[in-house]
Design a protein around this motif. Structure first.
Motif, PDB file in Angstrom:
ATOM      1  N   ALA A 255       0.827  -1.200   0.000  1.00 34.83           N
ATOM      2  CA  ALA A 255       0.000   0.000   0.000  1.00 34.83           C
ATOM      3  C   ALA A 255       0.865   1.254   0.000  1.00 34.83           C
ATOM      4  O   ALA A 255       0.576   2.232  -0.720  1.00 34.83           O
ATOM      5  CB  ALA A 255      -0.932  -0.008   1.207  1.00 34.83           C
ATOM      6  N   SER A 256       1.933   1.266   0.797  1.00 30.81           N
ATOM      7  CA  SER A 256       2.805   2.436   0.852  1.00 30.81           C
ATOM      8  C   SER A 256       3.494   2.680  -0.484  1.00 30.81           C
ATOM      9  O   SER A 256       3.577   3.823  -0.961  1.00 30.81           O
ATOM     10  CB  SER A 256       3.848   2.269   1.959  1.00 30.81           C
ATOM     11  N   GLU A 257       4.003   1.629  -1.087  1.00 29.10           N
ATOM     12  CA  GLU A 257       4.664   1.786  -2.387  1.00 29.10           C
ATOM     13  C   GLU A 257       3.693   2.361  -3.412  1.00 29.10           C
ATOM     14  O   GLU A 257       4.044   3.268  -4.187  1.00 29.10           O
ATOM     15  CB  GLU A 257       5.210   0.438  -2.840  1.00 29.10           C
ATOM     16  N   SER A 258       2.476   1.850  -3.409  1.00 20.57           N
ATOM     17  CA  SER A 258       1.482   2.339  -4.362  1.00 20.57           C
ATOM     18  C   SER A 258       1.125   3.798  -4.108  1.00 20.57           C
ATOM     19  O   SER A 258       1.036   4.602  -5.047  1.00 20.57           O
ATOM     20  CB  SER A 258       0.222   1.477  -4.286  1.00 20.57           C
ATOM     21  N   ARG A 259       0.929   4.157  -2.849  1.00 25.67           N
ATOM     22  CA  ARG A 259       0.554   5.540  -2.538  1.00 25.67           C
ATOM     23  C   ARG A 259       1.641   6.527  -2.945  1.00 25.67           C
ATOM     24  O   ARG A 259       1.351   7.605  -3.478  1.00 25.67           O
ATOM     25  CB  ARG A 259       0.237   5.679  -1.049  1.00 25.67           C
ATOM     26  N   VAL A 260       2.888   6.174  -2.697  1.00 27.00           N
ATOM     27  CA  VAL A 260       3.984   7.071  -3.072  1.00 27.00           C
ATOM     28  C   VAL A 260       4.075   7.205  -4.589  1.00 27.00           C
ATOM     29  O   VAL A 260       4.308   8.290  -5.125  1.00 27.00           O
ATOM     30  CB  VAL A 260       5.317   6.566  -2.481  1.00 27.00           C
ATOM     31  N   ALA A 261       3.858   6.099  -5.305  1.00 25.48           N
ATOM     32  CA  ALA A 261       3.978   6.131  -6.768  1.00 25.48           C
ATOM     33  C   ALA A 261       2.827   6.871  -7.434  1.00 25.48           C
ATOM     34  O   ALA A 261       3.020   7.539  -8.459  1.00 25.48           O
ATOM     35  CB  ALA A 261       4.054   4.702  -7.309  1.00 25.48           C
TER      36      ALA A 261
END
Length: 401
Positions: A255-261
């Motif tokens: 989820a964090s990787e997706s939100r940052v991207a």
């Protein structure tokens, strides 16, 4: 990667109640009310051994969820990955002297066969890590300065995401401990933070690797699921699902990787199934305390009884498997089949409503089973009742009578 042959789900008359699900992030029941299309991502297997009952219980959970959405007339886009290159797979291949790709294909095929036998609805997109390497590389590029190098490996700086921790709600000390227990490397020198996770592993001697603009290597686990979910579902999809052991670090990191991207929410809700134990511990490949679906089937046990045995436990509960679970399920299945075969029975409309009501309140399968138990034990003079209950058991619970 091809999907499996899922069953067709019959349509029932009537309107089910509003669906509520327990969201692991908020720890509350939330409405699940997609407008026209429901989007679901469930983390799949790492195919280094056969499907055990813990796996089956998880995938039955999200099969129930799909059936709930279908009962409301929604289209469902279900995506599931298979981590067909990862350390546990490579370690098992080395230990057994089998080519890693051959092992992955063999166990993936067995998983599909087990799911077909249990009448689990097939995903629209069933996607392997190996075929998704270009997607992973593209997503890593989108992470920008939040990705940094340790030796030749690439890591994601979790604190680039202000919402990091919102899925699991864990404190940093607990996160660090759990991270180390579940495949992380909190003590690796050179990382900005112990919780930073690997997104691209540089080639290791004797291990598979692929050419990319990041260098030769292979994807990290969390970024794999983020990339596949974003490709096939987009952002802000309805449910991210899996076993409760994936809440942290796997779902938190993805989820964090997706939100940052993307700058957008990853999933609206996070739904997690409990753990199934055996011999006093969580059933897992690493512990070797497995009850395999394929072996139960080979011994002549009815897959519908296996499914009933799993549905007898609420999906969020942790529980331990005993042989008596299957015996009781076989007896229940026989009672139901005898009841629907009668020339007449009690009015079916109340039992269909009761099953719908139970499943609408956080997929309460045990309550749904009890409703059909009560119908099967009663007498009545409605000639169509058996056919209606048969249809409802199939559509809502995936049980063929």
């Amino acid at each position: 990667m091809r999907s499996w042959s899922g069953p067709q789900v019959p349509r029932l008359e009537g309107t089910p109640p509003v669906l509520r699900l327990h969201d692991s992030a908020t720890r509350e029941l939330v409405l699940s009310s997609p407008a026209e299309t429901a989007r679901l991502y469930v983390c799949g297997i790492t195919p280094y051994d056969a499907t055990h009952l813990g796996h089956a219980a998880t995938y039955l959970t999200f099969d129930l969820l799909q059936r709930q959405w279908l009962d409301r007339g929604l289209d469902v886009v279900y995506t599931q990955n298979v981590t067909d290159v990862d350390d546990p797979l490579l370690e098992r291949a080395t230990a057994t002297g089998v080519d890693w790709a051959e092992l992955a294909e063999r166990e993936t095929e067995l998983f599909r066969t087990d799911m077909e036998a249990l009448r689990v609805l097939a995903p629209a997109h069933y996607v392997g890590a190996v075929e998704s390497i270009d997607l992973v590389v593209d997503l890593i590029d989108r992470l920008g300065d939040s990705v940094y190098r340790v030796d030749d490996d690439l890591y994601f700086d979790v604190h680039a995401d202000p919402a990091f921790g919102s899925v699991s709600g864990r404190d940093p000390d607990t996160m660090r401990q759990v991270f180390g227990e579940r495949g992380g490397d909190p003590d690796r020198p050179g990382k900005r933070d112990p919780l930073d996770c690997l997104v691209w592993q540089a080639e290791r001697p004797g291990e598979p690797a692929w050419e990319s603009r990041l260098g030769r290597g292979r994807p990290g686990w969390h970024i794999e699921c983020a990339a596949i979910a974003l490709q096939h579902l987009g952002t802000d999809f309805d449910v991210q699902g899996g076993g409760s052991d994936l809440v942290f670090p796997h779902h938190e990191m993805s989820a964090s990787e997706s939100r940052v991207a993307t700058g957008e929410p990853f999933a609206r809700s996070y739904v997690h199934a409990g753990m199934v134990g055996y011999d006093g511990e969580k059933m897992s490949k690493s512990k070797g305390n497995l009850v395999l679906v394929s072996r139960l089937r080979e011994s002549g046990r009815d897959p519908m009884a296996i499914r009933l045995a799993l549905l007898a436990h609420h999906y969020r509960s942790d529980w331990e498997w005993f042989e008596d679970d299957l015996v009781a399920a076989e007896q229940r299945l026989e009672r139901w089949r005898t009841a629907v075969a009668r020339p007449s029975g009690p009015d079916a409309e109340p039992v269909v409503a009761a099953v719908r009501e139970a499943l609408s309140l956080d997929l309460d399968a045990p309550a749904a089973l009890r409703a059909i138990d009560e119908w099967a034990a009663a007498e009545g003079d409605v000639s169509s009742a058996g056919a209606v209950v048969t249809l409802a058991a199939d559509a809502l619970l995936g049980i063929t009578l």
